[in-house]
Structures are given as C-alpha cells and as structure tokens.
Design a protein around this motif. Structure first.
Motif, mmCIF file in Angstrom:
data_model
loop_
_atom_site.group_PDB
_atom_site.id
_atom_site.type_symbol
_atom_site.label_atom_id
_atom_site.label_comp_id
_atom_site.label_asym_id
_atom_site.label_seq_id
_atom_site.Cartn_x
_atom_site.Cartn_y
_atom_site.Cartn_z
ATOM 1 N N ALA A 131 -0.336 7.660 5.374
ATOM 2 C CA ALA A 131 0.443 8.787 6.210
ATOM 3 C C ALA A 131 -0.599 10.044 5.990
ATOM 4 O O ALA A 131 -0.635 10.796 6.935
ATOM 5 N N ASN A 132 -1.731 10.044 5.070
ATOM 6 C CA ASN A 132 -2.648 11.044 5.001
ATOM 7 C C ASN A 132 -3.999 10.775 5.822
ATOM 8 O O ASN A 132 -5.036 11.135 5.733
ATOM 9 N N GLY A 133 -3.686 9.478 6.614
ATOM 10 C CA GLY A 133 -5.003 9.174 7.359
ATOM 11 C C GLY A 133 -5.897 8.169 6.834
ATOM 12 O O GLY A 133 -7.033 7.899 7.809
ATOM 13 N N LYS A 134 -5.549 7.503 5.959
ATOM 14 C CA LYS A 134 -6.579 6.381 5.396
ATOM 15 C C LYS A 134 -6.258 5.018 5.997
ATOM 16 O O LYS A 134 -5.128 4.688 6.425
ATOM 17 N N ALA A 135 -7.176 4.218 6.348
ATOM 18 C CA ALA A 135 -6.914 2.927 6.794
ATOM 19 C C ALA A 135 -5.940 1.968 6.071
ATOM 20 O O ALA A 135 -6.090 2.203 4.999
ATOM 21 N N ALA A 136 -5.400 1.324 6.741
ATOM 22 C CA ALA A 136 -4.476 0.339 5.889
ATOM 23 C C ALA A 136 -4.980 -0.593 4.851
ATOM 24 O O ALA A 136 -4.581 -0.653 3.773
ATOM 25 N N ASP A 137 -6.056 -1.200 5.207
ATOM 26 C CA ASP A 137 -6.833 -2.122 4.241
ATOM 27 C C ASP A 137 -7.370 -1.453 3.053
ATOM 28 O O ASP A 137 -7.312 -1.678 1.828
ATOM 29 N N LYS A 138 -8.012 -0.154 3.437
ATOM 30 C CA LYS A 138 -8.341 0.649 2.340
ATOM 31 C C LYS A 138 -7.275 1.338 1.317
ATOM 32 O O LYS A 138 -7.611 1.416 0.049
ATOM 33 N N ALA A 139 -6.267 1.627 1.918
ATOM 34 C CA ALA A 139 -5.214 2.180 1.230
ATOM 35 C C ALA A 139 -4.524 1.200 0.321
ATOM 36 O O ALA A 139 -4.135 1.429 -0.750
ATOM 37 N N GLU A 140 -4.304 -0.119 0.918
ATOM 38 C CA GLU A 140 -3.965 -1.170 0.093
ATOM 39 C C GLU A 140 -4.965 -1.468 -1.123
ATOM 40 O O GLU A 140 -4.374 -1.601 -2.106
ATOM 41 N N LYS A 141 -6.193 -1.446 -1.167
ATOM 42 C CA LYS A 141 -7.200 -1.823 -2.095
ATOM 43 C C LYS A 141 -7.134 -0.443 -3.052
ATOM 44 O O LYS A 141 -7.088 -0.788 -4.359
ATOM 45 N N GLU A 142 -7.026 0.774 -2.617
ATOM 46 C CA GLU A 142 -6.886 1.947 -3.854
ATOM 47 C C GLU A 142 -5.640 1.893 -4.333
ATOM 48 O O GLU A 142 -5.679 2.049 -5.579
ATOM 49 N N LYS A 183 -4.017 -0.764 -4.944
ATOM 50 C CA LYS A 183 -4.096 -1.902 -6.104
ATOM 51 C C LYS A 183 -4.661 -1.531 -7.486
ATOM 52 O O LYS A 183 -4.654 -1.650 -8.588
ATOM 53 N N LYS A 184 -5.825 -0.922 -7.008
ATOM 54 C CA LYS A 184 -6.732 -0.363 -8.083
ATOM 55 C C LYS A 184 -6.162 0.680 -8.857
ATOM 56 O O LYS A 184 -6.292 0.804 -10.316
ATOM 57 N N GLN A 185 -5.280 1.479 -8.402
ATOM 58 C CA GLN A 185 -4.791 2.541 -9.436
ATOM 59 C C GLN A 185 -3.641 2.102 -10.103
ATOM 60 O O GLN A 185 -3.531 2.409 -11.527
ATOM 61 N N PHE A 186 -3.033 1.129 -9.724
ATOM 62 C CA PHE A 186 -1.859 0.389 -10.408
ATOM 63 C C PHE A 186 -2.077 -0.887 -10.757
ATOM 64 O O PHE A 186 -1.511 -2.019 -10.247
ATOM 65 N N ASN A 187 -2.779 -1.225 -11.612
ATOM 66 C CA ASN A 187 -3.244 -2.374 -11.998
ATOM 67 C C ASN A 187 -2.935 -2.733 -13.562
ATOM 68 O O ASN A 187 -2.178 -1.908 -14.018
ATOM 69 N N GLY A 188 -3.367 -4.040 -14.084
ATOM 70 C CA GLY A 188 -2.899 -4.316 -15.418
ATOM 71 C C GLY A 188 -1.703 -4.950 -15.558
ATOM 72 O O GLY A 188 -1.235 -5.379 -14.546
ATOM 73 N N TYR A 189 -1.546 -5.498 -16.648
ATOM 74 C CA TYR A 189 -0.208 -6.434 -17.059
ATOM 75 C C TYR A 189 0.619 -6.057 -18.155
ATOM 76 O O TYR A 189 0.052 -5.377 -18.929
ATOM 77 N N PHE A 190 1.719 -6.463 -18.292
ATOM 78 C CA PHE A 190 2.781 -6.467 -19.373
ATOM 79 C C PHE A 190 2.149 -7.460 -20.033
ATOM 80 O O PHE A 190 2.283 -8.770 -19.799
ATOM 81 N N LYS A 191 1.869 -7.390 -21.436
ATOM 82 C CA LYS A 191 1.444 -8.568 -22.487
ATOM 83 C C LYS A 191 2.368 -8.403 -23.840
ATOM 84 O O LYS A 191 2.929 -7.269 -24.111
ATOM 85 N N TRP A 192 2.702 -9.546 -24.219
ATOM 86 C CA TRP A 192 3.167 -9.587 -25.502
ATOM 87 C C TRP A 192 2.765 -10.672 -26.099
ATOM 88 O O TRP A 192 2.027 -11.842 -25.590
ATOM 89 N N GLN A 193 2.945 -10.672 -27.602
ATOM 90 C CA GLN A 193 2.486 -11.488 -28.760
ATOM 91 C C GLN A 193 3.597 -11.725 -29.810
ATOM 92 O O GLN A 193 3.990 -10.792 -30.120
ATOM 93 N N ILE A 194 3.675 -12.881 -30.266
ATOM 94 C CA ILE A 194 4.263 -13.077 -31.301
ATOM 95 C C ILE A 194 3.499 -13.011 -32.626
ATOM 96 O O ILE A 194 2.509 -13.272 -32.446
ATOM 97 N N LEU A 195 3.823 -12.518 -33.641
ATOM 98 C CA LEU A 195 3.342 -12.430 -34.919
ATOM 99 C C LEU A 195 3.575 -13.673 -35.975
ATOM 100 O O LEU A 195 4.639 -13.880 -36.211
ATOM 101 N N VAL A 196 2.493 -14.337 -36.233
ATOM 102 C CA VAL A 196 2.693 -15.411 -37.000
ATOM 103 C C VAL A 196 1.666 -15.627 -38.229
ATOM 104 O O VAL A 196 0.577 -15.280 -38.155
#
Length: 310
Positions: A143-154, A156-169
């Motif tokens: 909406a602010n004028g950025k190309a669709a492919d570049k907007a998609e890439k940016e 994804k880069k801003q909201f990256n990472g994963y939810f991680k968990w581990q059991i303690l043993v």
C-alpha cells in the motif's frame, strides 16, 4: 495409574513473543474456538497470576459407552454403561509456564494428551500469528508503494523465528526417554573445555568457556542402536548440559534437554488427583488444586523454574 509433573521449557522469538501467543490463546479459549481435530480444548489464563501463564488441555472423547468388570459369584461379568446425553468421557492436562524464564510444568498420565501434542497446540497458534503478521506487513508495504515480491521478502524477514520447546530430563532417566522416540536425529553436548583433537583452535584453549559439539545421525539408523552409545557418551563426557533431537510416535519433533535437575517433579495416584477436580468449572481451572500444586513445585525449585534454560 500415576499422574506425573514433567519439567519443560519454551522459547519464542522477539518478533512474536510468548506473551503475545498466550494472550491470543486466552482470548480464544473464552470463546471456545480452540477445539482442534483431535477433540481438544486449550484454555489459557494470562491475568490471574503475575508470574505464570496457566493452562488446561481438555480432550473430549467421542465414545458414548464404557465397560466395567463386576464380580458375579465365582466369576466376572462385563457391564457396558452408556453415558447420558450431556456427558462425555474426557482427559485433562494442566500446565504452567514462568513468564520470565519460559520454564514450566506439565501434568500428564498414561494415554492423556502428551506434552508434545500439548506444545503443538501452542505452536499452531504461533504459526497462525506469524502468518497473520506477515500478511498484514506485506499488505502495508504494498500500500505504501513497495513491489509485491520485495514486500513479501521484507515481511518474512521481520517476522521470522520459530516456537521451540524441550522437555527436561535427568541423565539417569535419559535411556528410558530415548526409548520412546521413533527416530533420533542428533545429539548435542556442551563441554566446559576445548577437546584435544581441536588442533586448529588450540590457541583459543585458554579463553574457551564452553564448546558445543553436535553429532547427526542418518534417517535409517534405528533408535535402539543409538540409545546405549548416546547414554554412555553423555555419562563419560562429564557434561551437565546437552540436547537430543528426535521424532516421537506422533511424528512430532522432540527436543530433550539433558540436565542434573529432576525431570519428574511429583507423582500422584490418578484417583487422588481426579477427586480434587470433581465438579470443577473449567472456566475456573486457575483455582484448581492441580494448578496450585504445580505452582508450589515451581516455587520450591526457583533455581530451575526462574532461570533461563539454554
């Protein structure tokens, strides 16, 4: 049948915090929108306790009858009972997570929702949030004028990472936990010294605080052939920190944290625990005996539950 309190830890990236995920789940639960394909409700409370997120997973069974065995003279008879119209057979799993450290306790008993399945419910909501945030950011950039492919890439880069968990043993329980895995992917250990065979890095030996070593295993290697060598290596290495990466019987990724602290923080008879939650309104699960017991255990082991697990 025993009910156990199991230690675990969770982690989320800064772009989508654990607090944001849990708050969203709390809002969902009040509207009964968290019913998944396995017949599970996930209830979360983020407000009642300043230090812990409180949770309850209710698994509703579809069966309408259950069997019991009754004495009949010198023999036994099977009695089939039918539930009334407004009743369902259910399973329950309570949990709490420290808001600062991400370390928590999960109440579990045989055939109830496993800790892996429980964490997967939270992970699903995390992934939904990540997709929503990416889509919103992409649309804003376009909406602010950025190309669709570049907007998609940016986005994804801003909201990256994963939810991680581990059991303690604990080390001495490692073999029995590994035996539950369908596949063992890798072993990772932290050593407090530089190993002699690391010649290229010999000049750093006086400065090394910790060395991390990772051993990856092929897909076709059976867990049974790896358990004894892994347990032996962990015991001989004198490490007090490590992880095993694998896949459980539900096909879910598992990370097992090896440590010297207890992995089982309490065992109770099922009938005793069930009696404590008789007539409990699930919307008031935060005041249940189980939640109070989980919290008491955490407070009695502050060094574990209020410290970041690495």
């Amino acid at each position: 049948m025993l009910v156990r309190f199991l230690g675990f830890s969770v982690e989320a990236p800064k772009s989508i915090t654990l607090d944001e995920v849990m708050t969203t789940l709390a809002q969902q639960a009040t509207n009964y929108q968290s019913f998944d394909e396995a017949g599970r409700f996930l209830f979360v409370d983020t407000q009642s306790d300043s230090e812990y997120y409180l949770g309850l997973i209710v698994t509703v069974k579809s069966q309408r009858t259950f069997c019991e065995l009754r004495e009949a003279g010198s023999s036994f008879k099977v009695q089939v009972n039918k539930l009334d119209r407004n009743s369902n057979i259910m399973e329950f799993n309570f949990f709490i997570i420290n808001k600062m450290s991400g370390v928590g306790l999960y109440q579990h008993y045989h055939q109830s929702c496993s800790i892996g399945q429980g964490m997967n419910l939270i992970k699903k909501r995390f992934n939904d949030l990540k997709s929503q945030k990416r889509d919103a950011k992409r649309d804003e950039l376009i909406a602010n004028g950025k190309a669709a492919d570049k907007a998609e890439k940016e986005a994804k880069k801003q909201f990256n990472g994963y939810f991680k968990w581990q059991i303690l043993v604990r080390k001495d329980k490692l073999a029995s936990v590994l035996n539950e895995l369908e596949r063992i992917k890798a072993l990772e250990v932290d050593l407090s010294y530089l190993e002699p065979d690391s010649k290229e890095f010999g000049q750093l030996s006086g400065f090394v605080r910790k060395q991390r070593r990772r051993f990856s295993f092929g897909k076709k290697v059976s867990p049974s052939s790896l358990i004894d060598p892994i347990v032996s290596a962990v015991n001989k290495s004198n490490t007090d920190s490590g992880r095993v990466f694998g896949v459980d019987e539900d096909g879910l990724d598992r990370i097992i944290k090896i440590q010297n602290n207890p992995d089982n923080f309490g065992e109770y008879d099922y009938d005793e625990v069930a009696a404590h939650i008789n007539d409990l309104d699930v919307s008031d699960f935060k005041i249940s005996w189980i939640i109070k017991s989980l919290r008491d255990v955490c407070e009695n082991h502050k060094a574990i539950f209020k410290a970041k697990i690495r």
